[in-house]
Design a protein around this motif. Structure first.
Motif, PDB file in Angstrom:
ATOM      1  N   VAL A   1       0.755  -1.373  -0.230  1.00  0.00           N
ATOM      2  CA  VAL A   1      -0.076  -0.176  -0.060  1.00  0.00           C
ATOM      3  C   VAL A   1       0.726   1.259   0.097  1.00  0.00           C
ATOM      4  CG1 VAL A   1      -1.653   1.475   1.336  1.00  0.00           C
ATOM      5  CG2 VAL A   1      -1.907  -1.079   1.428  1.00  0.00           C
TER       6      VAL A   1
ATOM      7  N   ASP B   1      -2.719   5.294   0.694  1.00  0.00           N
ATOM      8  CA  ASP B   1      -3.154   5.561  -0.278  1.00  0.00           C
ATOM      9  C   ASP B   1      -4.545   4.740  -0.467  1.00  0.00           C
ATOM     10  OD1 ASP B   1      -4.173   6.046  -2.838  1.00  0.00           O
ATOM     11  OD2 ASP B   1      -2.975   5.808  -3.942  1.00  0.00           O
TER      12      ASP B   1
ATOM     13  N   ARG C   1      -7.359   4.825  -2.031  1.00  0.00           N
ATOM     14  CA  ARG C   1      -7.613   4.333  -3.471  1.00  0.00           C
ATOM     15  C   ARG C   1      -7.259   2.258  -3.651  1.00  0.00           C
ATOM     16  NH1 ARG C   1      -5.343   8.498  -7.591  1.00  0.00           N
ATOM     17  NH2 ARG C   1      -3.131   8.232  -5.775  1.00  0.00           N
ATOM     18  N   HIS C   2      -6.100   2.332  -2.558  1.00  0.00           N
ATOM     19  CA  HIS C   2      -5.105   0.816  -3.265  1.00  0.00           C
ATOM     20  C   HIS C   2      -5.996  -0.342  -2.651  1.00  0.00           C
ATOM     21  CE1 HIS C   2      -2.796  -2.198  -2.821  1.00  0.00           C
ATOM     22  NE2 HIS C   2      -1.749  -1.427  -3.399  1.00  0.00           N
TER      23      HIS C   2
ATOM     24  N   TYR D   1      -5.639  -2.361   0.550  1.00  0.00           N
ATOM     25  CA  TYR D   1      -5.845  -1.298   1.562  1.00  0.00           C
ATOM     26  C   TYR D   1      -7.678  -1.318   1.610  1.00  0.00           C
ATOM     27  CZ  TYR D   1      -7.159   2.969   4.747  1.00  0.00           C
ATOM     28  OH  TYR D   1      -7.320   3.551   5.466  1.00  0.00           O
TER      29      TYR D   1
END
Length: 770
Positions: A126, A139, A141-142, A145
């Protein structure tokens, strides 16, 4: 003590009118209170769990906030350890405290073990961004994650969202401390919105509406402290950017324009008391409370040193020896909070008991019945009709509806109770007392005899849950007075005035209003279409009711702001007329639409004193301010008011100390005599110009009469236009009762159209209103 007085029963004709005694006691209710802080991941940072032997733990604090991080509870993938949270929930709920869970899935400071996002997620790929202080931000958006966040939050919500002790769960999903600011620098507005949108969706899906989520309303504050240090991205997001965001961009770039459309999200501001920026989070808080009817949590920006000496936070210019804790509390209260965080030290309640009590008195809701009336002969198996005048004496609101039950007691036994599904206490806010009519069927098997009528806001099982600010009480029920049940014909209160007629711009009532009279108007309204310009605009649309003459002159206008989709609510206004006949008109200004129903109209001229009318008005008032000229800023975008306007101004530079009070208007008891042991409602029109970050507010107070002073606080954040406010009070046995107005911490107030309504000493005849 005035709070211990028994209700006053006024018997005449076919009605019983009761003035229930108001309670001055401080007491706890759900969904409100001071909150102390416990750090689950590091107990040494929390409040010491010790107190004098034999005493209840921290009796003035109703809520405990448990702060923890995702990283602390899941130190390795799939290895969840809830025991630290469980122990503290069991400990504090065992002492009667409500629980608020503040679990951050973002950074919680640079100390080891305080990263909200687990370190193993960064190790698994991530992306991480480190700020200059060493905080790490993922982040959002990962895909990995998001996958692991869903699993963690689902387990978290399944474990705690159904526990009755858990009042709120904080949505700490982005930025420093999870407070929705200064996190991962996304390159574009679209990327930032997509990241925040998905995080909110994951949290909401996990909790699934089982408990409200609180979302921080903070703006982006990060600014460069050294050459070359990046600002929050995208450019123009930080308020310290060379091109700071507009109000609309602030909402858009933090996704607040979408987030608070969700009914399960409420507002929280961590950073009141010197950090609120009006054009950003301040305006948002005001709109959420007024427009969206959302409860609010406020937390001070800093600890006690921030308000008692030189500090980079708190109030500018604070010097050693100053004490602005009271001003900070006043600022938090100005945003109508239900909850306040206490992190001013373990001895705050010992050193500042008056501030603790002040917070308990004004935060949240404090509902009372000011007047109640019902037919004296009630027929068994017939309708029991009870009319009640409700007032909220605190500054917040009841966050969710609780059923209103009426009950009959006899010989200390509860013999009957029934729910009124038409009552919604969430609409009760300070400055807007409201009449409500309950009509319930009594059972045919109810024996004739004398009963005690009682009422309560209950849980789903019909048990009293919300304590009303009235006396006397019996097992959580508020006792109102005696009801006689027998073989009688129940007196009918009469139907509402004929239904209003729809017009091109709203509604009208054809019932003519006679000149020189004052009318009491009750009605139920619901917004059906939002205006094109709402409270996000500097020139918002609104709904209004007024009396209109044949020449088109508008008298006694009362405005309100609401959103389509909100439950219908009851309103009560007074309409003072001039020299011409008029009719009642409802309208929605700015493209909105509303429905109006259940209209009650009554001529109350003989019970109203109009304090600013006629040539002798100066004799009735003692004033310390100038009288505004006819062309006054008070009446923006409409003709001047028919009465004089009182203007009071106190600039910040004129304040000798924090908390300074400036009383500017008082009635003269010899000129405005108020009957002893009677109930009045004072109506007045006002407009305030606030000095943001100073805790300024206006107040109306009733003094004398042999009772302690009773005060109402009011602020004005959501609009600069004139508003109508009303407060109901009881006089004592003395003849020197006076009504006063003033400012605290400065500001500007304009007051006009002051009316005093005395509630009938003899109940109105059947068919009349209260």
């Amino acid at each position: 003590m005035w709070s211990a007085c028994l209700p006053l029963l006024l018997l005449a004709g076919d009605w019983v009118t009761v003035q229930p005694a108001e309670s001055a006691a401080l007491f706890d209710n759900p969904h409100t209170g001071w909150g102390i802080v416990e750090y689950v991941d590091d107990p040494q940072l929390g409040r010491e769990r010790v107190w004098p032997a034999g005493q209840a733990p921290w009796p003035d604090y109703a809520v405990v906030q448990l702060l923890f991080t995702w990283a602390g509870l899941e130190p390795s993938p799939g290895q969840l350890d809830w025991s630290p949270v469980d122990r503290l929930i069991d400990f504090w709920s065992g002492h009667g405290k409500q629980i608020v869970l503040i679990g951050s899935t973002e950074s919680y400071g640079p100390r080891p073990g305080f990263g909200g996002c687990p370190e193993w997620l960064y190790q698994q790929g991530v992306p991480r961004w480190r700020d200059p202080e060493g905080n790490s931000f993922p982040d959002l958006r990962h895909p990995l994650y998001r996958q692991r966040l869903r699993l963690f939050l689902q387990a978290y919500a399944d474990r705690y969202a159904t526990r009755p002790e858990v009042e709120l769960i904080a949505l700490r999903g982005y930025g420093m401390y999870g407070e929705w600011h200064s996190g991962f620098p996304y390159p574009t507005v679209a990327a930032r919105r997509e990241a925040l949108r998905e995080v909110i969706a994951i949290w909401r899906a996990a909790v699934a509406g089982r408990v409200p989520l609180s979302l921080s309303t903070s703006y982006e504050w990060r600014f460069p402290t050294a050459a070359g240090e990046p600002l929050v991205l995208p450019a123009g997001t930080s308020i310290h950017d060379p091109q700071p965001p507009t109000w609309r961009q602030f909402l858009e770039r933090s996704l607040f324009d979408e987030a608070f459309a969700h009914p399960d999200l409420i507002a929280r501001r961590d950073g009141c008391g010197g950090a609120v920026q009006w054009e950003y989070d301040g305006r948002l808080l005001a709109n959420l409370w007024e427009h969206w009817r959302r409860p609010i949590w406020c937390e001070p920006f800093g600890g006690r040193p921030a308000y008692t000496g030189p500090s980079p936070v708190g109030y500018p210019g604070t010097q050693a020896g100053d004490d602005y804790l009271g001003a900070c509390l006043d600022e938090m209260l100005s945003y109508h909070p239900n909850w306040l965080t206490m992190h001013w030290g373990a001895d705050f309640d010992q050193r500042y008991p008056h501030l603790v009590a002040r917070g308990r008195q004004w935060m949240g809701y404090r509902l009372q019945v000011a007047v109640a009336r019902w037919p004296r002969p009630v027929a068994a198996a017939g309708p029991l009709v009870v009319e009640t005048l409700w007032e909220n004496r605190a500054l917040g609101r009841l966050p969710r509806a609780y059923p209103l039950h009426l009950a009959l007691w006899q010989d200390q036994r509860l013999v009957w109770q029934s729910a009124d599904p038409t009552f919604d206490a969430t609409a009760l806010v300070a400055g807007e007392p409201t009449w409500h009519r309950s009509t319930l069927a009594l059972p045919a098997t109810l024996p004739a005899g004398d009963y005690q009528l009682a009422m309560a806001l209950t849980d789903a099982a019909g048990r009293p849950r919300i304590r009303l600010a009235n006396e006397p009480q019996r097992q959580g029920w508020t006792l109102l007075g005696a009801v006689q049940v027998g073989p009688h014909t129940t007196v009918s209160p009469g139907p509402p005035v004929g239904a209003p007629q729809r017009t091109a711009s709203g509604w009208r009532l054809a019932e003519p209003l006679q000149p020189g009279r004052v009318y009491s108007l009750r009605f139920r309204e619901r917004v059906t279409r939002d205006p094109a310009r709402d409270l996000d605009s500097d020139d918002p649309g609104y709904c209004a009711v007024y009396a209109q003459t044949a020449a088109g002159r508008q008298l006694g206008e009362v405005r309100w702001y609401s959103k389509a989709g909100q439950p219908a609510r009851e309103r009560w206004v007074l309409l003072p007329l001039g020299a011409q006949p008029a009719e009642v008109v409802w309208t929605a200004v700015g493209g909105g639409a509303l429905n109006v129903a259940e209209v009650h109209l009554e001529d109350v001229t003989d019970r109203v004193q109009r304090l600013l009318a006629g040539p002798d008005w100066l004799a009735a008032l003692r004033r310390e301010v100038v009288l505004a000229p006819a062309a006054t800023p008070f009446d923006r975008r409409r003709p001047p008011a028919p009465d004089p306007v009182i203007v009071a101004t106190r600039e910040a530079a004129e304040l000798p100390r924090a908390g300074e009070e400036y009383p500017f208007l008082t009635t003269r008891p010899e000129a405005v005599p108020l009957a002893p042991n009677c109930t009045y409602t004072v109506f007045f029109r006002c407009a305030l110009r606030p000095q943001i970050q100073r805790g300024d507010h206006a107040w109306c107070e009733v003094r004398g009469g042999g009772l302690p002073a009773r005060r109402w606080l009011f602020t004005q954040r959501h609009t600069s236009g004139p508003l109508r406010r009303a407060y109901t009070f009881q006089t004592g046995p003395g003849s020197d009762t006076a009504v006063a107005w003033g400012l605290t911490n400065g500001g500007r107030a304009e007051v006009a159209e002051i009316l005093l309504l005395r509630h009938a000493a003899e109940p109105a005849s059947a068919g009349d209103g209260p």
